[in-house]
Design a protein around this motif. Structure first.
Motif, PDB file in Angstrom:
ATOM      1  N   LEU A 121       0.343  -1.301  -0.475  1.00 22.31           N
ATOM      2  CA  LEU A 121      -0.032   0.099  -0.035  1.00 22.31           C
ATOM      3  C   LEU A 121       1.150   1.423  -0.341  1.00 22.31           C
ATOM      4  O   LEU A 121       1.016   2.256  -0.767  1.00 22.31           O
ATOM      5  N   SER A 122       1.920   1.161   0.639  1.00 20.27           N
ATOM      6  CA  SER A 122       2.747   2.604   0.923  1.00 20.27           C
ATOM      7  C   SER A 122       3.458   2.761  -0.773  1.00 20.27           C
ATOM      8  O   SER A 122       3.703   4.071  -1.041  1.00 20.27           O
ATOM      9  N   VAL A 123       3.510   1.649  -1.406  1.00 21.59           N
ATOM     10  CA  VAL A 123       4.359   1.575  -2.910  1.00 21.59           C
ATOM     11  C   VAL A 123       3.136   2.320  -3.356  1.00 21.59           C
ATOM     12  O   VAL A 123       3.154   3.288  -4.666  1.00 21.59           O
ATOM     13  N   LEU A 132       9.415  -3.220  -7.081  1.00 19.08           N
ATOM     14  CA  LEU A 132       9.244  -2.563  -5.800  1.00 19.08           C
ATOM     15  C   LEU A 132       9.258  -2.571  -4.064  1.00 19.08           C
ATOM     16  O   LEU A 132       9.565  -2.336  -3.427  1.00 19.08           O
ATOM     17  N   SER A 133       8.383  -3.885  -4.344  1.00 15.81           N
ATOM     18  CA  SER A 133       7.912  -4.315  -3.043  1.00 15.81           C
ATOM     19  C   SER A 133       8.885  -5.787  -2.581  1.00 15.81           C
ATOM     20  O   SER A 133       8.929  -6.310  -1.296  1.00 15.81           O
ATOM     21  N   ARG A 134      10.363  -5.490  -3.525  1.00 13.85           N
ATOM     22  CA  ARG A 134      10.550  -6.412  -2.968  1.00 13.85           C
ATOM     23  C   ARG A 134      10.433  -8.526  -3.090  1.00 13.85           C
ATOM     24  O   ARG A 134      10.764  -9.280  -2.568  1.00 13.85           O
ATOM     25  N   THR A 167       3.663 -13.601  -5.871  1.00 12.08           N
ATOM     26  CA  THR A 167       3.401 -13.733  -4.372  1.00 12.08           C
ATOM     27  C   THR A 167       2.954 -12.323  -4.530  1.00 12.08           C
ATOM     28  O   THR A 167       1.840 -12.122  -4.048  1.00 12.08           O
ATOM     29  N   MET A 168       3.266 -11.376  -5.587  1.00 10.19           N
ATOM     30  CA  MET A 168       2.413  -9.945  -5.531  1.00 10.19           C
ATOM     31  C   MET A 168       1.007  -9.938  -5.809  1.00 10.19           C
ATOM     32  O   MET A 168       0.325  -9.828  -5.628  1.00 10.19           O
ATOM     33  N   THR A 169       0.763 -11.432  -7.780  1.00 12.69           N
ATOM     34  CA  THR A 169      -0.496 -11.166  -7.850  1.00 12.69           C
ATOM     35  C   THR A 169      -1.440 -11.766  -6.639  1.00 12.69           C
ATOM     36  O   THR A 169      -2.220 -11.136  -6.415  1.00 12.69           O
TER      37      THR A 169
END
Length: 164
Positions: free
Chosen positions: A39-41, A56-58, A63-65
């Motif tokens: 959410l911050s990104v 950007l979230s590393r 995992t991001m999906t």
């Protein structure tokens, strides 16, 4: 770069990680740190492609999906088509996601307050100045490192204001 500055920056990163853990533990947070980081990104970048968000979230793209799916189900983010390429979608934070992030940050700050309440005014001023310096340096770095296709104006993570 002087070795002293290198040491200070290394300590800063280390202490920041420790402070984040102390704050989350004190606030008794149950969300994964990846939720708040994502959410911050999104708050700082504006609409962004999934692969760039993962980078950007590393975290990995799979995992991001999964994370984006969970956050979308909660109404904290949404997907929108990319105006430059209709085959691509971008992820954007929603007002509900911004409110959740602000509430979490407020909760973290309140949980940390007892540890810092006895600081003298001069130390509070020093912390305020340090935050301003770090915010400016990080914003400048994010501007330089941003993928060219993002296009949206960046907002500062702490205030949500558009960075110029």
């Amino acid at each position: 770069m002087p070795a002293e500055l290198t040491d200070i920056l290394g300590d800063l990163v280390s202490v920041n990680h420790r402070l984040t853990r102390v704050a989350a533990r004190a606030a008794r947070g149950t969300e994964s740190p990846a939720v708040w980081r994502t959410l911050s990104v999104l708050l700082s970048t504006g609409p962004i492609r999934l692969g760039d968000l993962a980078d950007l979230s590393r975290v990995s793209q799979p995992t991001m999906t999964k994370l984006v799916g969970n956050l979308a189900d909660r109404g904290w983010i949404k997907r929108q088509s990319d105006p430059a390429d209709a085959r691509v979608s971008r992820t954007v934070i929603t007002p509900a996601g911004e409110a959740a992030l602000v509430a979490w940050r407020t909760e973290l700050a309140a949980a940390l307050l007892p540890y810092f309440a006895d600081l003298p005014a001069s130390d509070v001023d020093t912390l305020e100045r340090a935050v301003a310096i770090l915010r400016d340096r990080v914003a400048a770095t994010e501007q330089l490192d941003a993928p060219q296709h993002l296009g949206a104006p960046k907002r500062t993570v702490a205030t949500g204001q558009v960075a110029r």
